[in-house]
Every structure is written in C-alpha cells, then in structure tokens.
Design a protein around this motif. Structure first.
Motif, PDB file in Angstrom:
ATOM      1  N   GLY A 127      -0.157  13.781   6.357  1.00 47.82           N
ATOM      2  CA  GLY A 127      -1.356  12.967   6.736  1.00 47.82           C
ATOM      3  C   GLY A 127      -1.939  13.338   7.991  1.00 47.82           C
ATOM      4  N   SER A 174      -2.221  13.884  -1.621  1.00 46.28           N
ATOM      5  CA  SER A 174      -3.220  14.900  -1.854  1.00 46.28           C
ATOM      6  C   SER A 174      -2.790  16.110  -2.729  1.00 46.28           C
ATOM      7  N   GLN A 189       1.652   3.698  -3.205  1.00 43.43           N
ATOM      8  CA  GLN A 189       0.932   5.057  -3.271  1.00 43.43           C
ATOM      9  C   GLN A 189       2.144   6.016  -3.444  1.00 43.43           C
ATOM     10  N   ASN A 206      10.095  13.613   4.950  1.00 45.37           N
ATOM     11  CA  ASN A 206       9.366  12.448   5.159  1.00 45.37           C
ATOM     12  C   ASN A 206      10.382  11.143   4.628  1.00 45.37           C
ATOM     13  N   LYS A 238       7.600   3.285   9.469  1.00 47.97           N
ATOM     14  CA  LYS A 238       7.905   4.742   9.704  1.00 47.97           C
ATOM     15  C   LYS A 238       8.714   4.739  10.914  1.00 47.97           C
ATOM     16  N   SER A 264      -4.477   8.748  12.785  1.00 45.75           N
ATOM     17  CA  SER A 264      -3.703   7.921  11.868  1.00 45.75           C
ATOM     18  C   SER A 264      -4.085   6.420  12.078  1.00 45.75           C
ATOM     19  N   THR A 265      -4.572   5.726  11.057  1.00 39.14           N
ATOM     20  CA  THR A 265      -4.932   4.475  10.949  1.00 39.14           C
ATOM     21  C   THR A 265      -3.636   3.477  11.223  1.00 39.14           C
ATOM     22  N   HIS A 266      -2.614   3.810  10.458  1.00 33.62           N
ATOM     23  CA  HIS A 266      -1.492   2.584  10.372  1.00 33.62           C
ATOM     24  C   HIS A 266      -0.071   3.189  11.092  1.00 33.62           C
ATOM     25  N   ARG A 303       0.768  -1.299  -0.023  1.00 34.83           N
ATOM     26  CA  ARG A 303      -0.177   0.010   0.125  1.00 34.83           C
ATOM     27  C   ARG A 303       0.984   1.384  -0.078  1.00 34.83           C
ATOM     28  N   ASN A 341       3.475  11.298  12.073  1.00 38.50           N
ATOM     29  CA  ASN A 341       2.848  12.400  10.979  1.00 38.50           C
ATOM     30  C   ASN A 341       3.391  13.851  11.673  1.00 38.50           C
ATOM     31  N   ALA A 399       8.482  16.488   1.336  1.00 43.58           N
ATOM     32  CA  ALA A 399       8.592  15.045   0.755  1.00 43.58           C
ATOM     33  C   ALA A 399      10.171  14.758   1.292  1.00 43.58           C
ATOM     34  N   LYS A 426      -4.548   5.351  -3.506  1.00 48.70           N
ATOM     35  CA  LYS A 426      -4.632   6.590  -3.199  1.00 48.70           C
ATOM     36  C   LYS A 426      -3.089   7.246  -3.992  1.00 48.70           C
TER      37      LYS A 426
HETATM   38  N1  BYC Z   1      -2.589  12.120   0.651  1.00 45.70           N
HETATM   39  O1  BYC Z   1      -2.612   6.277   8.697  1.00 45.70           O
HETATM   40  P1  BYC Z   1      -2.178   7.173   7.878  1.00 45.70           P
HETATM   41  C1  BYC Z   1       7.052  13.787  -4.233  1.00 45.70           C
HETATM   42  C2  BYC Z   1      -4.062   8.609   3.690  1.00 45.70           C
HETATM   43  S1  BYC Z   1       5.903  12.445  -4.047  1.00 45.70           S
HETATM   44  C3  BYC Z   1      -3.480  11.210   0.324  1.00 45.70           C
HETATM   45  O2  BYC Z   1      -1.507   8.273   8.566  1.00 45.70           O
HETATM   46  P2  BYC Z   1       0.336   6.073   6.690  1.00 45.70           P
HETATM   47  C4  BYC Z   1       7.117  14.408  -5.447  1.00 45.70           C
HETATM   48  C5  BYC Z   1      -3.370   7.143   4.105  1.00 45.70           C
HETATM   49  O3  BYC Z   1      -2.877   6.502   2.760  1.00 45.70           O
HETATM   50  C6  BYC Z   1       6.289  12.137  -2.268  1.00 45.70           C
HETATM   51  N2  BYC Z   1      -3.806  10.142   1.313  1.00 45.70           N
HETATM   52  O4  BYC Z   1      -1.182   6.548   6.674  1.00 45.70           O
HETATM   53  C7  BYC Z   1       6.847  13.941  -6.582  1.00 45.70           C
HETATM   54  C8  BYC Z   1      -4.293   6.196   4.676  1.00 45.70           C
HETATM   55  O5  BYC Z   1      -5.486   5.923   3.901  1.00 45.70           O
HETATM   56  P3  BYC Z   1      -5.149   4.283   3.549  1.00 45.70           P
HETATM   57  C9  BYC Z   1       5.069  11.412  -1.628  1.00 45.70           C
HETATM   58  C10 BYC Z   1      -3.239  10.282   2.445  1.00 45.70           C
HETATM   59  O6  BYC Z   1       0.414   5.345   5.455  1.00 45.70           O
HETATM   60  C11 BYC Z   1       6.714  14.525  -7.739  1.00 45.70           C
HETATM   61  C12 BYC Z   1      -5.207   7.448   5.526  1.00 45.70           C
HETATM   62  O7  BYC Z   1      -4.986   8.391   4.986  1.00 45.70           O
HETATM   63  N3  BYC Z   1       5.460  10.677  -0.557  1.00 45.70           N
HETATM   64  O8  BYC Z   1       7.942  13.917  -3.279  1.00 45.70           O
HETATM   65  O9  BYC Z   1       0.689   5.562   8.006  1.00 45.70           O
HETATM   66  C13 BYC Z   1       6.945  16.223  -7.725  1.00 45.70           C
HETATM   67  C14 BYC Z   1      -4.656   7.507   6.972  1.00 45.70           C
HETATM   68  O10 BYC Z   1      -3.317   7.868   7.099  1.00 45.70           O
HETATM   69  C15 BYC Z   1      -2.297  11.436   2.838  1.00 45.70           C
HETATM   70  C16 BYC Z   1       5.022   9.462   0.066  1.00 45.70           C
HETATM   71  O11 BYC Z   1       4.307   8.746  -0.730  1.00 45.70           O
HETATM   72  C17 BYC Z   1      -2.072  12.174   1.769  1.00 45.70           C
HETATM   73  N4  BYC Z   1      -1.039  13.269   1.974  1.00 45.70           N
HETATM   74  O12 BYC Z   1       0.957   7.588   6.647  1.00 45.70           O
HETATM   75  C18 BYC Z   1       7.195  16.702  -6.491  1.00 45.70           C
HETATM   76  C19 BYC Z   1       5.896   9.018   1.440  1.00 45.70           C
HETATM   77  N5  BYC Z   1      -1.909  11.223   4.095  1.00 45.70           N
HETATM   78  O13 BYC Z   1      -3.869   3.968   2.514  1.00 45.70           O
HETATM   79  C20 BYC Z   1       7.673  15.791  -5.306  1.00 45.70           C
HETATM   80  C21 BYC Z   1       5.513   7.995   1.580  1.00 45.70           C
HETATM   81  C22 BYC Z   1      -2.302  10.124   4.518  1.00 45.70           C
HETATM   82  O14 BYC Z   1      -5.324   3.230   4.516  1.00 45.70           O
HETATM   83  N6  BYC Z   1       3.956   7.508   2.552  1.00 45.70           N
HETATM   84  N7  BYC Z   1      -3.250   9.573   3.783  1.00 45.70           N
HETATM   85  O15 BYC Z   1      -6.415   4.248   2.327  1.00 45.70           O
HETATM   86  C23 BYC Z   1       4.056   7.855   3.838  1.00 45.70           C
HETATM   87  O16 BYC Z   1       5.090   8.235   4.216  1.00 45.70           O
HETATM   88  C24 BYC Z   1       2.722   7.549   4.324  1.00 45.70           C
HETATM   89  O17 BYC Z   1       2.086   6.718   3.722  1.00 45.70           O
HETATM   90  C25 BYC Z   1       2.179   8.989   4.958  1.00 45.70           C
HETATM   91  C26 BYC Z   1       0.763   8.540   5.466  1.00 45.70           C
HETATM   92  C27 BYC Z   1       2.984   9.591   5.892  1.00 45.70           C
HETATM   93  C28 BYC Z   1       1.933   9.523   3.606  1.00 45.70           C
END
Ligand code: BYC
Length: 337
Positions: free
Chosen positions: A217, A127, A58, A153, A235, A223-225, A54, A239, A150, A124
């Motif tokens: 987030g 956002s 994403q 994170n 992580k 936060s669910t996860h 997931r 957040n 970004a 997803k």
């Molecule tokens: N937007 O339990 P949580 C870049 C969702 S791109 C949408 O806290 P988690 C760049 C979350 O998925 C960099 N949805 O979740 C590119 C969950 O829903 P699901 C992007 C969001 O995963 C081009 C629900 O809310 N970075 O740099 O523990 C040009 C509950 O949230 C968002 C990454 O992807 C959001 N903002 O923590 C320029 C980093 N926030 O999935 C630049 C990797 C939360 O259960 N991801 N949700 O349906 C992460 O670090 C984590 O997934 C997050 C969220 C911190 C984003």
C-alpha cells in the motif's frame, strides 16, 4: 409550553444516548488495549465494523482473483509433479477466499452483496493480480515474492483485534509459508539451469519486484486508514515498516538464487541495519488500483463469467436444500431416493 417540554425531553434523551455510546466506545477501546479479541456479537463502533468489512472482503477478493494468474499455468506446468503442486496451491487460495468471505459475513453483510461489489468494480482487490504471468518462471516469482509479501502482512494479521479474522489468518499463514517455499524452489531450479532458464528467472524477478513492493500500500504518510486501524489494532504495523522487512528478507534470499533485484539504489545501510531502496512508481500503483492496469479488465470479466456459469450450481444447491426441508427424513436402514 408543551412543545418546549417535548424538545427538552428529546434533547435529554439524545444526551443520554451520546453518553451511552461514549461509554461503550470506552469499554470497546479498553478491550482492545487489553488484547481481548472483539467477537461478532460484541458491541463495536460502526466505523470499526465498516473498516473490517472493507479490509476483509478486499482480502477475500484478492485470494479469489489471485487464483487467475496462476491458474493460467496449471495446464502448462512443466511436469506432472509441478502441475499437482500448482493445482493444490490454487485450491488453497480458493479456501482462503472462502474463510475470509465467511469472516466478512460475521459482520452482518451477505456473501452475495460482497461478491457483487467485486463484480461491479466497487470493491478493490490487491493491485498485484493485475499483472500477466508470461512464463513458467512467473509462477516461481509469484510464490516467492507475492506470497512472501502476503505472509509478512498476514503474520501481523494473526494478532488483529477481530477474532474471526485473526483465527482465519492463523490457518492461512500455515499454507502461505508452504506457497512461498514452493515458489522459491521453482526459481532455485531455474537459476541452476540452462542460460535460457536463468534469463527467464531473472526476467520474472525483474517484472514482479516493483509490483510486489506496491502490495503493502501507499506510504504511511499517504495511507487513509492506517492511523485509525493501528489504534483499533486491526493493523499492527504500518505499510512502510512491513515493506522494509520484505526488502530486507528478499535482498538476502536473492543472493542464494544468484539473481539481482531491479533497483540500482538497493544497498545495505550499516547504520540503519536495513537495506535502502529506490522509490516506487506511485503513478503506476494508483493507475492499477483505479482499474487501468494491464489485466484489470480481463480479471473482472473472468470473475463475472465464472459467477454466471456457476448459476446452475447455486440453483441446484438451493433446490436440494428446499427439498430436504419439505421431505420427511428417510427411515433408518431404508435406501434414500
Ligand atoms: N492494491 O489506507 P491504506 C494473497 C488501497 S492475497 C489495491 O493504506 P489499508 C495471494 C486501500 O484499500 C493477499 N488497493 O489502506 C492470493 C485504500 O483504498 P480504499 C492480499 C490498495 O487498508 C493468491 C487505499 O489504497 N492481502 O496472498 O489500511 C495468490 C489507501 O490505503 C493496495 C491482503 O489483502 C493494493 N496493494 O492498508 C497468491 C491483506 N494497497 O479501500 C497470493 C489485507 C492499498 O479506502 N489487507 N490499497 O478504497 C491489508 O493488510 C490492508 O488492506 C493493506 C492496505 C495493507 C493492503
């Protein structure tokens, strides 16, 4: 009598299986606690695998969809140099998406499945990419704020427990720090420009500030996860902690630009040694996440169109690969047909 023996035996087998899984889970958590990376062929709990699929997919989608708002300005960049830099940056994002799709594949899902989940709206992506880029200053604001958020994170994710994700993040972070500097430099030039350029710079910051804070987030309490992902060291920081580091960093950098951030409650708190800041509009955040932001529809349409238009390339590549399999290798020195 025979039935009772069979039931007893199958209960016994089930117990052994449960014990074996418990033992495997203990070994797995032991590795995590000792900072040993989990690799694709290692045993892992199914929920760990699903959480990674997931999050990494994403993340990959965010990189790919993230190319769209900036790609929109490649033809309109104000100089050849700016155009070349922006083109290179957008290409970097494509590369990041590809590393991350490859990392997702190591968890046993195909790239087609993953991409299909994006195209059908099941998966997803961040956002932030559902907001429009209205002026050239938006490109600066994206680099400074969006890439800035970004990086914070992703630096944490270079130490994530899953090996392929952590290694992809090391390469990605090197490029992201260049991205942030180029964004800041665009705004620095505008901030020293004419009255109109200064206004354009401030307007872009005003529009991108709050959506950038949303990238981290929901609050940890919502936060669910987070809890489980922290235990598994997917992580490393919550957040809210990351969001606070971002505010502290940007509030200082904004002073260098001579610009303000659109938050009346933003104030240095000497006791906490952090900036206090106002509450995010969570209704807006969830609305965008659910698909109702200003550009959600447009972004998905663009990705679906690109996939359809690229069909002939995928077919040609598959035909070439098939041909290579059946054709005997060209003898050394001969010209290839
Ligand atoms: N937007 O339990 P949580 C870049 C969702 S791109 C949408 O806290 P988690 C760049 C979350 O998925 C960099 N949805 O979740 C590119 C969950 O829903 P699901 C992007 C969001 O995963 C081009 C629900 O809310 N970075 O740099 O523990 C040009 C509950 O949230 C968002 C990454 O992807 C959001 N903002 O923590 C320029 C980093 N926030 O999935 C630049 C990797 C939360 O259960 N991801 N949700 O349906 C992460 O670090 C984590 O997934 C997050 C969220 C911190 C984003």
């Amino acid at each position: 009598m025979l039935t009772r023996t069979v039931i007893r035996f199958s209960n016994f087998v089930m117990k052994i299986q449960i014990m074996a899984v418990q033992e495997l889970e203990k070994l797995f958590q032991g590795k995590i606690d000792e900072e040993i990376k989990i690799e694709p062929k290692d045993w892992m709990p199914e929920k760990y695998r699903q959480t990674l699929i997931r999050q990494i997919s994403q993340h990959a989608h965010s990189e790919i969809v993230g190319m769209l708002p900036e790609g929109n300005w490649i033809t309109r960049a104000p100089s050849l140099k700016r155009k070349a830099i922006l083109l290179a940056k957008v290409q970097d994002e494509a590369g990041h998406g590809l590393y991350l799709y490859a990392a997702t594949e190591t968890l046993g899902v195909t790239r087609e499945q993953t991409i299909n989940d994006l195209h059908t709206g099941k998966a997803k992506y961040s956002s932030i990419f559902n907001y429009p880029t209205l002026t050239w200053a938006d490109i600066g604001a994206i680099g400074w704020l969006v890439d800035g958020a970004a990086i914070l994170n992703q630096v944490m994710l270079t130490r994530t427990s899953y090996g392929p994700y952590a290694r992809a993040m090391v390469r990605i972070c090197r490029e992201e720090s260049f991205h942030q500097r180029q964004g800041f430099e665009i705004l620095l030039v505008l901030s020293k420009g004419t009255k109109k350029q200064k206004e354009m710079c401030q307007d872009a910051i005003n529009r991108w500030w709050w959506p950038s804070l949303m990238m981290f987030g929901p609050h940890d309490s919502e936060s669910t996860h987070s809890d489980q992902s922290m235990k598994w060291k997917i992580k490393r920081k919550g957040n809210d902690e990351l969001r606070q580091s971002f505010v502290d960093m940007i509030a200082e950098q904004a002073k260098v630009l001579g610009m303000t951030l659109p938050d009346n409650e933003l104030k240095w708190n000497e006791d906490e040694r952090h900036y206090d800041f106002g509450e995010i509009n969570w209704e807006e955040f969830w609305n965008v996440v659910k698909g109702n932001g200003p550009c959600n529809k447009q972004r998905l349409e663009a990705r679906n169109r690109a996939w359809q238009n690229g069909e002939w390339v995928r077919e040609a590549a598959a035909a070439y690969s098939e041909k290579k399999k059946t054709k005997p290798p060209t003898p050394k020195g001969a010209l290839a047909a």
